[in-house]
Write a protein that holds these residues in place. Structure first.
Motif, PDB file in Angstrom:
ATOM      1  N   ILE A 211     -26.925  60.569 -24.652  1.00 21.16           N
ATOM      2  CA  ILE A 211     -27.172  60.009 -23.325  1.00 21.16           C
ATOM      3  C   ILE A 211     -25.850  59.964 -22.578  1.00 21.16           C
ATOM      4  O   ILE A 211     -24.829  59.556 -23.151  1.00 21.16           O
ATOM      5  CB  ILE A 211     -27.749  58.581 -23.449  1.00 21.16           C
ATOM      6  CG1 ILE A 211     -29.059  58.602 -24.253  1.00 21.16           C
ATOM      7  CG2 ILE A 211     -27.962  57.957 -22.074  1.00 21.16           C
ATOM      8  CD1 ILE A 211     -29.494  57.235 -24.748  1.00 21.16           C
ATOM      9  N   ASN A 212     -25.845  60.394 -21.330  1.00 18.70           N
ATOM     10  CA  ASN A 212     -24.601  60.303 -20.558  1.00 18.70           C
ATOM     11  C   ASN A 212     -24.687  59.168 -19.543  1.00 18.70           C
ATOM     12  O   ASN A 212     -25.745  58.886 -18.983  1.00 18.70           O
ATOM     13  CB  ASN A 212     -24.258  61.630 -19.880  1.00 18.70           C
ATOM     14  CG  ASN A 212     -25.213  61.997 -18.771  1.00 18.70           C
ATOM     15  OD1 ASN A 212     -26.363  61.579 -18.740  1.00 18.70           O
ATOM     16  ND2 ASN A 212     -24.758  62.819 -17.835  1.00 18.70           N
ATOM     17  N   LEU A 213     -23.554  58.494 -19.356  1.00 17.61           N
ATOM     18  CA  LEU A 213     -23.468  57.348 -18.458  1.00 17.61           C
ATOM     19  C   LEU A 213     -22.221  57.464 -17.595  1.00 17.61           C
ATOM     20  O   LEU A 213     -21.244  58.111 -17.975  1.00 17.61           O
ATOM     21  CB  LEU A 213     -23.388  56.035 -19.251  1.00 17.61           C
ATOM     22  CG  LEU A 213     -24.554  55.672 -20.181  1.00 17.61           C
ATOM     23  CD1 LEU A 213     -24.226  54.396 -20.941  1.00 17.61           C
ATOM     24  CD2 LEU A 213     -25.846  55.517 -19.408  1.00 17.61           C
ATOM     25  N   CYS A 214     -22.254  56.821 -16.437  1.00 15.71           N
ATOM     26  CA  CYS A 214     -21.062  56.688 -15.605  1.00 15.71           C
ATOM     27  C   CYS A 214     -20.709  55.211 -15.506  1.00 15.71           C
ATOM     28  O   CYS A 214     -21.377  54.353 -16.090  1.00 15.71           O
ATOM     29  CB  CYS A 214     -21.291  57.311 -14.226  1.00 15.71           C
ATOM     30  SG  CYS A 214     -22.331  56.333 -13.126  1.00 15.71           S
ATOM     31  N   GLY A 215     -19.672  54.890 -14.746  1.00 17.42           N
ATOM     32  CA  GLY A 215     -19.159  53.527 -14.709  1.00 17.42           C
ATOM     33  C   GLY A 215     -19.939  52.549 -13.868  1.00 17.42           C
ATOM     34  O   GLY A 215     -19.572  51.373 -13.791  1.00 17.42           O
ATOM     35  N   GLN A 216     -21.043  52.994 -13.221  1.00 12.99           N
ATOM     36  CA  GLN A 216     -21.877  52.083 -12.447  1.00 12.99           C
ATOM     37  C   GLN A 216     -23.318  52.048 -12.961  1.00 12.99           C
ATOM     38  O   GLN A 216     -24.217  51.613 -12.271  1.00 12.99           O
ATOM     39  CB  GLN A 216     -21.858  52.474 -10.968  1.00 12.99           C
ATOM     40  CG  GLN A 216     -20.527  52.179 -10.295  1.00 12.99           C
ATOM     41  CD  GLN A 216     -20.582  52.398  -8.792  1.00 12.99           C
ATOM     42  OE1 GLN A 216     -20.810  53.503  -8.307  1.00 12.99           O
ATOM     43  NE2 GLN A 216     -20.380  51.347  -8.030  1.00 12.99           N
ATOM     44  N   ASP A 217     -23.501  52.531 -14.188  1.00 12.48           N
ATOM     45  CA  ASP A 217     -24.807  52.453 -14.844  1.00 12.48           C
ATOM     46  C   ASP A 217     -24.903  51.171 -15.658  1.00 12.48           C
ATOM     47  O   ASP A 217     -23.894  50.525 -15.959  1.00 12.48           O
ATOM     48  CB  ASP A 217     -25.014  53.653 -15.773  1.00 12.48           C
ATOM     49  CG  ASP A 217     -25.088  54.979 -15.042  1.00 12.48           C
ATOM     50  OD1 ASP A 217     -25.536  54.980 -13.880  1.00 12.48           O
ATOM     51  OD2 ASP A 217     -24.701  55.998 -15.626  1.00 12.48           O
ATOM     52  N   PHE A 218     -26.135  50.831 -16.056  1.00  7.16           N
ATOM     53  CA  PHE A 218     -26.335  49.722 -16.980  1.00  7.16           C
ATOM     54  C   PHE A 218     -27.686  49.909 -17.664  1.00  7.16           C
ATOM     55  O   PHE A 218     -28.636  50.392 -17.034  1.00  7.16           O
ATOM     56  CB  PHE A 218     -26.291  48.365 -16.260  1.00  7.16           C
ATOM     57  CG  PHE A 218     -25.751  47.270 -17.127  1.00  7.16           C
ATOM     58  CD1 PHE A 218     -24.385  47.143 -17.323  1.00  7.16           C
ATOM     59  CD2 PHE A 218     -26.595  46.377 -17.764  1.00  7.16           C
ATOM     60  CE1 PHE A 218     -23.868  46.133 -18.128  1.00  7.16           C
ATOM     61  CE2 PHE A 218     -26.093  45.368 -18.561  1.00  7.16           C
ATOM     62  CZ  PHE A 218     -24.726  45.245 -18.751  1.00  7.16           C
ATOM     63  N   PRO A 219     -27.758  49.566 -18.957  1.00  5.99           N
ATOM     64  CA  PRO A 219     -29.036  49.736 -19.671  1.00  5.99           C
ATOM     65  C   PRO A 219     -30.072  48.708 -19.254  1.00  5.99           C
ATOM     66  O   PRO A 219     -29.729  47.574 -18.896  1.00  5.99           O
ATOM     67  CB  PRO A 219     -28.636  49.552 -21.142  1.00  5.99           C
ATOM     68  CG  PRO A 219     -27.438  48.660 -21.083  1.00  5.99           C
ATOM     69  CD  PRO A 219     -26.696  49.061 -19.835  1.00  5.99           C
ATOM     70  N   LEU A 220     -31.325  49.118 -19.321  1.00  2.64           N
ATOM     71  CA  LEU A 220     -32.454  48.223 -19.068  1.00  2.64           C
ATOM     72  C   LEU A 220     -33.260  47.971 -20.333  1.00  2.64           C
ATOM     73  O   LEU A 220     -34.202  47.179 -20.321  1.00  2.64           O
ATOM     74  CB  LEU A 220     -33.363  48.817 -17.981  1.00  2.64           C
ATOM     75  CG  LEU A 220     -32.687  49.163 -16.652  1.00  2.64           C
ATOM     76  CD1 LEU A 220     -33.696  49.793 -15.699  1.00  2.64           C
ATOM     77  CD2 LEU A 220     -32.043  47.934 -16.022  1.00  2.64           C
ATOM     78  N   LYS A 221     -32.907  48.657 -21.408  1.00  8.49           N
ATOM     79  CA  LYS A 221     -33.580  48.517 -22.701  1.00  8.49           C
ATOM     80  C   LYS A 221     -32.546  48.210 -23.774  1.00  8.49           C
ATOM     81  O   LYS A 221     -31.404  48.658 -23.700  1.00  8.49           O
ATOM     82  CB  LYS A 221     -34.319  49.802 -23.079  1.00  8.49           C
ATOM     83  CG  LYS A 221     -35.355  50.279 -22.063  1.00  8.49           C
ATOM     84  CD  LYS A 221     -36.609  49.428 -22.092  1.00  8.49           C
ATOM     85  CE  LYS A 221     -37.678  49.987 -21.157  1.00  8.49           C
ATOM     86  NZ  LYS A 221     -38.898  49.139 -21.146  1.00  8.49           N
TER      87      LYS A 221
END
Length: 527
Positions: A211-221
């Motif tokens: 899974i790729n993420l950036c610095g303004q993402d956040f998990p919901l699970k």
């Protein structure tokens, strides 16, 4: 006399040394991001203050249930608190690994056997705001997963040190072996993810999905919830893949050159008049987003495929190639988990990879943004907590503690609750002055939480808006006003009782007619 002066000098030196030591320990163990108006916000998500006038106890369950008192207080804090991002604070926090790991609870993350048998990998492409990066990592962390951090070559020295410290302190976190100088909408953004993917394939962890993420993402699970849903993919991939509009075709129909521009990004790919040849190997170009959830088999195939390598080279002078590279490859016949070209478009609402709220679709596909907008994208606010957690997506974008610190803390709390982490606390305490810490106060807060609104929001989708408003009004009247001494009444520092009028919608987002009432409560709190 001389002996007395020497004694006094030694005593002062001792006090000075002790004070400096205390400051250093505070900086190390409880790093704070300084705020205006005598309030600070720490990396663990708490709020405190120095003027002794008021106490704000934000209950995340109340925010989730759209309790007008709690949402109103969240709005007041949003207006009063301004977070100054402090990369140096994260450097200090992570300088002593044992203290950092213990204080942030990385060593006590509960993991089920099902999770251990299904490890995940993450590619984190980040460039600023180290405190937020650490909070994202903390929210997705599990000791059996593996995490690659790619920071921009242009990142500040403090940010680079913070990222390096995270990798030094956590054995399953590492820095990408090759770092890019990332430019907006440029091939360098795609290359950053590819560098991490290459490193992750060489990891000893035999992860199932990346899974790729950036610095303004956040998990919901939680990690466990994510594993449960990923297993249901049966090896297929989760990402957007749609047929491009005529406007978006221009992104890859003409050559682009990286040029300096006199606004925000400074350097972006600019379209030229030179047309591009057709994509190699008869690839049909689909468009999506930069976000993906890819199976290990798919990544291994792409890393060794000449078709993928030729397509990557062809994409180098296009605009935002990360938004068509994966979306197109997943449609190539024969790739692991491929999607047939004849199948319907996979939009951002169908793909669970990222929940993004666009301002031109608000009011039609989803409720209005309660935070702020940046380039047509909503930076979420606390009133969207319930909508975010119930929509069904796995991650969301964008979050910023400078826009709404309460929302991120409440998301952290809800994820902790799902993971059943040791030491879980049901409330965050936002305090200006001395917070209540007695046993009676804790019991009152516990009873207050139990009594909070449990309105069956999601079961009333077929009821008219007028009827929903009437039901919500009656419910809140009964709940809030049946007892003048009810803790649901908000008591300000001057003993003024604030009795909010009904403003709890039976929809996941309060309607505009209700928002001004929440805001009035917030203004009273702010005064």
């Amino acid at each position: 006399m001389t002996r007395r002066c020497v004694h006094q000098a030694r005593h002062r030196c001792f006090l000075l040394s002790l004070s400096l030591l205390a400051v250093c320990l505070l900086k190390l163990v409880h790093v704070k991001v300084t705020l205006r108006d005598g309030i600070y916000y720490d990396v663990a998500g708490g709020f405190s203050g120095t003027d002794g006038a008021q106490a704000y106890d934000i209950n995340c369950t109340g925010v989730y249930e759209l309790d007008p008192v709690e949402v109103g207080k969240a709005l007041a804090i949003k207006r009063k608190v301004t977070v100054n991002v402090d990369d140096d604070g994260t450097v200090a926090l992570t300088s002593d690994c044992q203290t950092f790991v213990t204080a942030r609870g990385y060593g006590g993350v509960p993991v089920s056997e099902a999770e251990r048998g299904f490890p995940l990998a993450y590619s984190m492409v980040v460039h600023k705001n180290a405190p937020m990066v650490e909070r994202i990592l903390h929210a997705i962390y599990a000791p059996h997963n593996v995490y690659c951090i790619h920071y921009d070559q242009k990142s500040s020295p403090a940010f680079r040190r913070a990222a390096q410290n995270l990798a030094r302190c956590l054995p399953n976190v590492f820095i990408a072996s090759k770092l890019e100088s990332v430019e907006y909408a440029h091939i360098s953004r795609l290359n950053a993810d590819l560098n991490c993917l290459s490193d992750l394939l060489r990891s000893e962890v035999k992860w199932r999905y990346v899974i790729n993420l950036c610095g303004q993402d956040f998990p919901l699970k939680s990690n466990g919830e994510l594993v449960s849903e990923l297993k249901q993919l049966n090896g297929s991939n989760m990402l957007e893949s749609s047929r491009p509009s005529k406007l978006k075709r221009r992104r890859f129909s003409f050559r682009h050159e990286l040029k300096n521009v006199p606004y925000e990004y400074r350097r972006i790919p600019v379209k030229t008049a030179a047309p591009k040849d057709a994509p190699p190997h008869g690839i049909e170009v689909f468009i999506g987003s930069a976000y993906f959830v890819l199976s290990r088999n798919f990544v291994e195939h792409v890393s060794s495929s000449w078709v993928a390598k030729d397509f990557l080279a062809w994409s180098a002078d296009t605009y935002s190639p990360d938004e068509h590279f994966w979306a197109s490859l997943v449609r190539v016949p024969g790739v692991p988990g491929h999607v047939a070209r004849s199948e319907a478009d996979i939009s951002d609402l169908r793909s669970k990879t990222r929940l993004v709220k666009w301002n031109y679709l608000e009011g039609n596909l989803y409720p209005a943004c309660t935070g702020e907008h940046m380039r047509s994208v909503c930076i979420y606010g606390a009133a969207e907590l319930r909508w975010l957690l119930n929509y069904g997506h796995w991650f969301a974008n964008k979050f910023d503690p400078r826009v709404d610190p309460v929302l991120i803390r409440c998301l952290e709390e809800k994820l902790m609750e799902k993971r059943k982490a040791p030491g879980y606390s049901p409330n965050i305490n936002i305090t200006i002055g001395c917070a209540k810490t007695t046993q009676q106060t804790q019991q009152d807060e516990k009873e207050d939480t139990i009594q909070r609104m449990k309105f069956p929001v999601d079961l009333l989708a077929g009821v008219s808006q007028a009827e929903l408003e009437r039901l919500a009004h009656n419910y809140m009247e009964d709940l809030l006003y049946s007892n003048p001494d009810s803790p649901e009444h908000l008591v300000l520092s001057d003993s003024t009782q604030v009795r909010p009028t009904c403003c709890t919608s039976a929809l996941p987002q309060p309607p505009p007619s209700c928002l001004h009432r929440i805001q009035r409560t917030a203004r009273l709190l702010h005064q």
